[in-house]
Motif scaffolding. Structure first.
Motif, mmCIF file in Angstrom:
data_model
loop_
_atom_site.group_PDB
_atom_site.id
_atom_site.type_symbol
_atom_site.label_atom_id
_atom_site.label_comp_id
_atom_site.label_asym_id
_atom_site.label_seq_id
_atom_site.Cartn_x
_atom_site.Cartn_y
_atom_site.Cartn_z
ATOM 1 N N SER A 100 -2.292 1.682 -3.002
ATOM 2 C CA SER A 100 -2.121 2.876 -3.835
ATOM 3 C C SER A 100 -0.665 3.329 -3.864
ATOM 4 O O SER A 100 -0.328 4.305 -4.534
ATOM 5 N N ILE B 284 4.717 -0.921 -0.867
ATOM 6 C CA ILE B 284 4.716 -2.391 -0.890
ATOM 7 C C ILE B 284 3.400 -2.932 -1.453
ATOM 8 O O ILE B 284 3.389 -3.868 -2.256
ATOM 9 N N ARG C 223 -6.614 5.700 -0.008
ATOM 10 C CA ARG C 223 -7.386 6.947 0.099
ATOM 11 C C ARG C 223 -7.103 7.896 -1.052
ATOM 12 O O ARG C 223 -7.840 8.859 -1.244
ATOM 13 N N ASP D 159 -10.820 4.339 3.503
ATOM 14 C CA ASP D 159 -9.936 4.596 4.648
ATOM 15 C C ASP D 159 -10.149 3.430 5.609
ATOM 16 O O ASP D 159 -11.218 3.316 6.229
ATOM 17 N N ASN E 76 -2.177 -4.900 4.401
ATOM 18 C CA ASN E 76 -0.889 -4.211 4.255
ATOM 19 C C ASN E 76 -0.930 -2.751 4.705
ATOM 20 O O ASN E 76 0.095 -2.212 5.128
ATOM 21 N N TYR F 250 3.858 2.317 17.263
ATOM 22 C CA TYR F 250 4.018 1.472 16.060
ATOM 23 C C TYR F 250 4.437 0.049 16.458
ATOM 24 O O TYR F 250 3.858 -0.926 15.972
ATOM 25 N N VAL G 278 12.246 -0.807 4.219
ATOM 26 C CA VAL G 278 11.960 -0.965 2.786
ATOM 27 C C VAL G 278 11.824 0.432 2.195
ATOM 28 O O VAL G 278 11.118 1.288 2.748
ATOM 29 N N THR H 138 10.320 3.040 0.566
ATOM 30 C CA THR H 138 9.008 3.494 0.067
ATOM 31 C C THR H 138 8.807 4.940 0.550
ATOM 32 O O THR H 138 9.734 5.553 1.055
HETATM 33 P P1 NDP Z 1 3.638 3.606 2.186
HETATM 34 O O1 NDP Z 1 3.440 4.775 3.105
HETATM 35 O O2 NDP Z 1 4.539 3.742 1.008
HETATM 36 O O3 NDP Z 1 2.237 3.059 1.709
HETATM 37 C C1 NDP Z 1 1.203 2.886 2.640
HETATM 38 C C2 NDP Z 1 -0.054 2.471 1.933
HETATM 39 O O4 NDP Z 1 -1.078 2.331 2.921
HETATM 40 C C3 NDP Z 1 -0.498 3.494 0.923
HETATM 41 O O5 NDP Z 1 -1.088 2.840 -0.172
HETATM 42 C C4 NDP Z 1 -1.559 4.293 1.697
HETATM 43 O O6 NDP Z 1 -2.514 4.767 0.782
HETATM 44 C C5 NDP Z 1 -2.155 3.191 2.570
HETATM 45 N N1 NDP Z 1 -2.797 3.687 3.767
HETATM 46 C C6 NDP Z 1 -2.221 4.301 4.838
HETATM 47 N N2 NDP Z 1 -3.171 4.626 5.731
HETATM 48 C C7 NDP Z 1 -4.362 4.218 5.212
HETATM 49 C C8 NDP Z 1 -5.703 4.286 5.653
HETATM 50 N N3 NDP Z 1 -6.044 4.833 6.826
HETATM 51 N N4 NDP Z 1 -6.676 3.757 4.861
HETATM 52 C C9 NDP Z 1 -6.351 3.203 3.678
HETATM 53 N N5 NDP Z 1 -5.108 3.116 3.200
HETATM 54 C C10 NDP Z 1 -4.122 3.623 3.968
HETATM 55 O O7 NDP Z 1 4.142 2.447 3.161
HETATM 56 P P2 NDP Z 1 4.802 1.032 2.879
HETATM 57 O O8 NDP Z 1 4.420 0.506 1.562
HETATM 58 O O9 NDP Z 1 6.230 1.138 3.226
HETATM 59 O O10 NDP Z 1 4.116 0.203 4.057
HETATM 60 C C11 NDP Z 1 3.212 -0.866 3.834
HETATM 61 C C12 NDP Z 1 3.183 -1.722 5.090
HETATM 62 O O11 NDP Z 1 4.487 -2.227 5.347
HETATM 63 C C13 NDP Z 1 2.755 -0.971 6.358
HETATM 64 O O12 NDP Z 1 1.898 -1.779 7.108
HETATM 65 C C14 NDP Z 1 4.068 -0.754 7.087
HETATM 66 O O13 NDP Z 1 3.879 -0.670 8.485
HETATM 67 C C15 NDP Z 1 4.842 -1.997 6.694
HETATM 68 N N6 NDP Z 1 6.287 -1.859 6.804
HETATM 69 C C16 NDP Z 1 6.974 -0.911 6.074
HETATM 70 C C17 NDP Z 1 8.346 -0.796 6.211
HETATM 71 C C18 NDP Z 1 9.144 0.218 5.471
HETATM 72 O O14 NDP Z 1 10.332 0.435 5.842
HETATM 73 N N7 NDP Z 1 8.646 0.837 4.422
HETATM 74 C C19 NDP Z 1 9.095 -1.670 7.137
HETATM 75 C C20 NDP Z 1 8.283 -2.626 7.824
HETATM 76 C C21 NDP Z 1 6.938 -2.707 7.656
HETATM 77 P P3 NDP Z 1 -3.255 6.193 0.788
HETATM 78 O O15 NDP Z 1 -2.263 7.219 1.224
HETATM 79 O O16 NDP Z 1 -3.736 6.323 -0.629
HETATM 80 O O17 NDP Z 1 -4.388 6.011 1.741
#
Ligand code: NDP
Length: 262
Positions: free
Chosen positions: A18, A21, A41, A69, A96, A161, A194, A196
């Motif tokens: 949603s 990445i 979510r 979730d 992811n 983490y 990254v 985001t």
């Molecule tokens: P964002 O916070 O931008 O996006 C996270 C996504 O995960 C959203 O779509 C959110 O959706 C979803 N999410 C979080 N918790 C839940 C949950 N309990 N159930 C369902 N969906 C969930 O993060 P990123 O895109 O940056 O991160 C994506 C991945 O990359 C993660 O695993 C992160 O650890 C990893 N990562 C990110 C880095 C960065 O610098 N950005 C660096 C290294 C790794 P919603 O809120 O709608 O539930």
């Protein structure tokens, strides 16, 4: 179109799609012909990503949207059941969804926070993988786990983490051994920073988050932090048939950050 970007007839489930990445990854898989299943979510964000996917899909395929979730077992089960019920197959699972909590070990609620991080970043991956194996065995599919360079490098007050991602890396390697004979590959990607909403979810303001990425980018050998498309490209490569000899790896995509002085 380069050959590795051909996902026509493939069903791809991306958790945490949603935003960030995961959303970019869903759009890229859709662009190259996949039927995507998107989940998170936040229903509004999910609908927005669904529109973007349908707009770039060569056949205008609409994603299946599943509000879930992943820290809840019943939601994980519903996610896989909905996917199989809709498309009768699963080719690629991208684990992811993830969150970070940074806190010292003296935090009185450290165990609650441990549960929150581990349930989202690790337990969900174990359970979704458990549920997916029978389907991926039929399609000779593959799994990509989104880890972090924080799984490879410690961070002060980042133990929750870092531990979750380090364990995810080991899960990836063990599962590559176990599932290889079934024809299923399992790989991890370890991104550096990254750009985001990730830090804003942790509590940073937009300005603080922008400031962090700008400052950190200057320290990276390539002179910038990552964008979601950088990680999406790596995911598509590892998921492709051209990576059929690659399993059990940590694919570091970090602009050289791991080896740079911090
Ligand atoms: P964002 O916070 O931008 O996006 C996270 C996504 O995960 C959203 O779509 C959110 O959706 C979803 N999410 C979080 N918790 C839940 C949950 N309990 N159930 C369902 N969906 C969930 O993060 P990123 O895109 O940056 O991160 C994506 C991945 O990359 C993660 O695993 C992160 O650890 C990893 N990562 C990110 C880095 C960065 O610098 N950005 C660096 C290294 C790794 P919603 O809120 O709608 O539930």
């Amino acid at each position: 179109m380069s050959t590795f970007k051909n996902f026509v007839d493939k069903v791809v489930l991306i958790t945490g799609s949603s935003g960030g990445i995961g959303a970019q990854t869903a759009v890229e898989f859709a662009r190259y012909g996949a039927q995507v299943v998107i989940t998170g979510r936040n229903a509004d964000n999910l609908s927005e990503v669904a529109k973007q996917c349908a707009a770039v899909s060569p056949k205008g395929l609409k994603p299946l949207e599943v509000l879930a979730d992943v820290s809840k077992d019943v939601d994980c089960k519903r996610l896989i059941d909905s996917t199989i019920s809709a498309f009768k197959r699963l080719d690629i699972l991208v684990n992811n969804a993830g969150k970070a909590i940074f806190t010292p070990i003296t935090d009185p609620s450290v165990l609650d926070k441990y549960g929150e991080v581990m349930d989202t970043n690790l337990r969900s991956v174990v359970y979704l993988t458990h549920l997916s194996v029978e389907h991926l065995e039929k399609t000779k599919g593959n799994i990509i786990n989104i880890s972090s360079i924080m799984g490879l490098k410690p961070l002060n007050t980042g133990f929750l983490y870092c531990m979750s991602k380090c364990a995810l890396d080991m899960f990836t390697k063990c599962l590559a051994l176990e599932l290889g004979p079934k024809g299923i590959r399992v790989n991890a990607i370890n991104p550096g920073a990254v750009r985001t909403n990730f830090l804003q979810v942790v509590g940073y303001t937009k300005e603080q988050s922008d400031g962090f990425y700008n400052q950190r980018g200057g320290q990276y050998p390539v002179g910038r932090v990552g964008e979601s498309i950088d990680i999406a490209n790596a995911i598509l490569f590892l998921a492709s048939d051209e990576a059929s000899f690659v399993t059990g790896v940590n694919f570091v995509s970090d602009g050289g950050a791991l080896h740079a002085p911090s």
